[in-house]
Design a protein around this motif. Structure first.
Motif, mmCIF file in Angstrom:
data_model
loop_
_atom_site.group_PDB
_atom_site.id
_atom_site.type_symbol
_atom_site.label_atom_id
_atom_site.label_comp_id
_atom_site.label_asym_id
_atom_site.label_seq_id
_atom_site.Cartn_x
_atom_site.Cartn_y
_atom_site.Cartn_z
ATOM 1 N N VAL A 37 0.910 -1.192 -0.013
ATOM 2 C CA VAL A 37 -0.074 -0.013 0.052
ATOM 3 C C VAL A 37 0.794 1.350 0.073
ATOM 4 O O VAL A 37 1.902 1.469 0.801
ATOM 5 N N GLU A 38 0.727 2.160 -1.044
ATOM 6 C CA GLU A 38 1.631 3.296 -1.129
ATOM 7 C C GLU A 38 0.882 4.396 -1.021
ATOM 8 O O GLU A 38 -0.200 4.660 -1.199
ATOM 9 N N LEU A 39 1.495 5.462 -0.141
ATOM 10 C CA LEU A 39 0.963 6.800 0.047
ATOM 11 C C LEU A 39 1.949 7.875 -0.728
ATOM 12 O O LEU A 39 2.974 7.554 -0.621
ATOM 13 N N HIS A 40 0.947 8.598 -1.321
ATOM 14 C CA HIS A 40 1.887 10.043 -2.099
ATOM 15 C C HIS A 40 1.345 11.209 -1.721
ATOM 16 O O HIS A 40 -0.142 11.296 -1.548
ATOM 17 N N MET A 41 2.030 11.969 -1.425
ATOM 18 C CA MET A 41 1.742 13.331 -0.907
ATOM 19 C C MET A 41 2.471 14.491 -1.855
ATOM 20 O O MET A 41 3.552 14.393 -1.782
ATOM 21 N N ARG A 42 1.518 15.435 -2.411
ATOM 22 C CA ARG A 42 2.214 16.559 -3.152
ATOM 23 C C ARG A 42 2.463 17.551 -2.373
ATOM 24 O O ARG A 42 1.272 18.065 -1.472
ATOM 25 N N LEU A 43 3.568 18.327 -2.021
ATOM 26 C CA LEU A 43 3.746 19.412 -1.238
ATOM 27 C C LEU A 43 3.869 20.783 -1.810
ATOM 28 O O LEU A 43 4.270 20.844 -2.875
ATOM 29 N N GLY A 44 3.411 21.560 -1.066
ATOM 30 C CA GLY A 44 3.652 23.149 -1.737
ATOM 31 C C GLY A 44 5.054 23.509 -1.423
ATOM 32 O O GLY A 44 5.296 24.613 -0.675
ATOM 33 N N ILE A 45 6.151 22.958 -2.061
ATOM 34 C CA ILE A 45 7.519 23.622 -1.783
ATOM 35 C C ILE A 45 7.865 23.727 -3.330
ATOM 36 O O ILE A 45 7.438 23.211 -4.496
ATOM 37 N N ASP A 46 9.171 24.352 -3.224
ATOM 38 C CA ASP A 46 10.051 24.602 -4.588
ATOM 39 C C ASP A 46 11.093 23.631 -4.417
ATOM 40 O O ASP A 46 12.174 23.999 -3.672
ATOM 41 N N PRO A 47 11.114 22.284 -4.949
ATOM 42 C CA PRO A 47 12.178 21.380 -4.775
ATOM 43 C C PRO A 47 13.753 22.003 -5.331
ATOM 44 O O PRO A 47 14.610 21.464 -4.833
ATOM 45 N N ARG A 48 13.632 23.027 -6.138
ATOM 46 C CA ARG A 48 14.733 23.935 -6.492
ATOM 47 C C ARG A 48 15.510 24.428 -5.659
ATOM 48 O O ARG A 48 16.568 24.804 -5.717
ATOM 49 N N ARG A 49 14.792 24.973 -4.515
ATOM 50 C CA ARG A 49 15.224 25.806 -3.451
ATOM 51 C C ARG A 49 15.938 24.767 -2.233
ATOM 52 O O ARG A 49 15.310 23.850 -1.884
ATOM 53 N N GLY A 50 17.102 24.947 -1.908
ATOM 54 C CA GLY A 50 17.716 24.345 -0.931
ATOM 55 C C GLY A 50 16.996 24.186 0.454
ATOM 56 O O GLY A 50 16.839 23.099 1.284
ATOM 57 N N ASP A 51 16.510 25.493 0.866
ATOM 58 C CA ASP A 51 15.722 25.788 1.974
ATOM 59 C C ASP A 51 14.474 24.930 1.962
ATOM 60 O O ASP A 51 13.816 25.171 2.993
ATOM 61 N N GLN A 52 14.100 24.530 0.969
ATOM 62 C CA GLN A 52 12.697 23.938 0.925
ATOM 63 C C GLN A 52 12.487 22.578 0.622
ATOM 64 O O GLN A 52 11.602 21.700 0.321
ATOM 65 N N MET A 53 13.857 21.834 0.680
ATOM 66 C CA MET A 53 13.901 20.355 0.543
ATOM 67 C C MET A 53 13.451 19.775 1.823
ATOM 68 O O MET A 53 13.588 19.839 2.665
ATOM 69 N N VAL A 54 12.521 18.506 1.398
ATOM 70 C CA VAL A 54 11.866 17.831 2.581
ATOM 71 C C VAL A 54 12.565 16.589 2.393
ATOM 72 O O VAL A 54 12.362 15.705 1.545
ATOM 73 N N ARG A 55 13.209 16.218 3.582
ATOM 74 C CA ARG A 55 14.131 14.832 3.728
ATOM 75 C C ARG A 55 13.991 14.377 4.925
ATOM 76 O O ARG A 55 14.013 15.474 5.776
ATOM 77 N N GLY A 56 13.780 13.123 5.145
ATOM 78 C CA GLY A 56 13.963 12.579 6.554
ATOM 79 C C GLY A 56 13.494 10.976 6.701
ATOM 80 O O GLY A 56 13.899 10.478 5.425
ATOM 81 N N ALA A 57 13.191 10.977 8.083
ATOM 82 C CA ALA A 57 12.743 9.278 8.168
ATOM 83 C C ALA A 57 11.691 9.301 8.999
ATOM 84 O O ALA A 57 11.404 10.042 9.857
ATOM 85 N N ALA A 58 10.608 8.310 8.808
ATOM 86 C CA ALA A 58 9.728 7.878 9.925
ATOM 87 C C ALA A 58 9.710 6.484 10.214
ATOM 88 O O ALA A 58 10.084 5.668 9.321
#
Length: 242
Positions: A37-58
């Motif tokens: 089962v896959e979960l996909h989420m579209r975020l209101g970020i600009d991936p081209r900007r380093g300060d808006q990169m979303v990365r981590g672990a859960a």
């Protein structure tokens, strides 16, 4: 005279609550194997900007439903602790040399952990591990002196995430054979991690500005649009319960 066939677009499915979406994904899974089962989420970020990169672990409370082969780069006592904790591959310079010689072919592991002292030595194989998403990272908890705890987390169901070029994050949150309750808990835990990783520069509320849309599906099934508010509510309930 030739006749023209006008294609009629399929009506879009209306977003549904998280519990309903989970049950629908399970019912639509028709493959002969146990689909993810896959979960996909579209975020209101600009991936081209380093300060808006979303990365981590859960960490998913009920795991992912798949076995994870762990490689640990460590020496001496830490290496023995890694073996005792169930790591499938453990080594230091010899292991690095072996990976370098093979060019990364036939790697027998899915996740990598390293002690801090080993990180400078891993620069030799960073070009091999990096593109495969295997390079240990202190922000993800995979560079640590406590290899026993790190191995336990990875094998229990710790999933890493990173927004792609379209600002979308993806994760497998379990198998279709899981109970609906277990999938709900896993989805809530993953969504909570995404909300916690929100960059400071993103404007607006959790729904209107950051978590724009979401969908759920099985590996081979169609996407089911999710009511974002229900996903946010589930994530917030998880945070309160901690």
């Amino acid at each position: 005279m030739p006749s023209w066939i006008v294609a009629t677009p399929k009506p879009k499915r209306a977003p549904v609550g998280l519990q309903e979406a989970i049950k629908a994904a399970q019912s639509l899974a028709k493959a002969k194997f146990d689909e993810t089962v896959e979960l996909h989420m579209r975020l209101g970020i600009d991936p081209r900007r380093g300060d808006q990169m979303v990365r981590g672990a859960a960490t998913l409370p009920h795991g992912t439903g798949r076995s994870v082969r762990v490689c640990v780069f460590a020496k001496d006592d830490a290496a023995q602790a890694a073996r005792d904790a169930g790591a499938e591959v453990v080594g230091d310079e010899d292991l690095i040399a072996s990976i370098l010689e093979s060019g990364g072919g036939g790697l027998q592991f899915d996740k990598c952990i390293a002690t801090p002292e080993m990180m400078p030595k891993l620069s030799k194989i960073a070009r091999i591990l990096g593109p495969r998403g295997l390079m240990p990272n202190p922000k993800l908890g995979t560079v640590t002196s406590n290899v026993t705890a790190a191995i336990k987390l990875v094998k229990q169901g710790r999933v890493e995430f990173r927004a792609d070029k379209g600002g979308v994050v993806h994760a497998g949150i379990g198998k279709c054979s899981f109970s609906a309750g277990a999938l709900h808990d896993n989805a809530a835990a993953f969504a909570q991690a995404i909300l916690a990783a929100r960059p400071k520069g993103v404007k607006g509320g959790a729904v209107s500005g950051y978590l724009l849309s979401a969908s759920l599906c099985s590996s081979m099934g169609p996407g089911i649009p999710l009511n974002v508010a229900s996903l946010v509510s589930a994530a917030q309930s998880t945070r309160k319960a901690e």
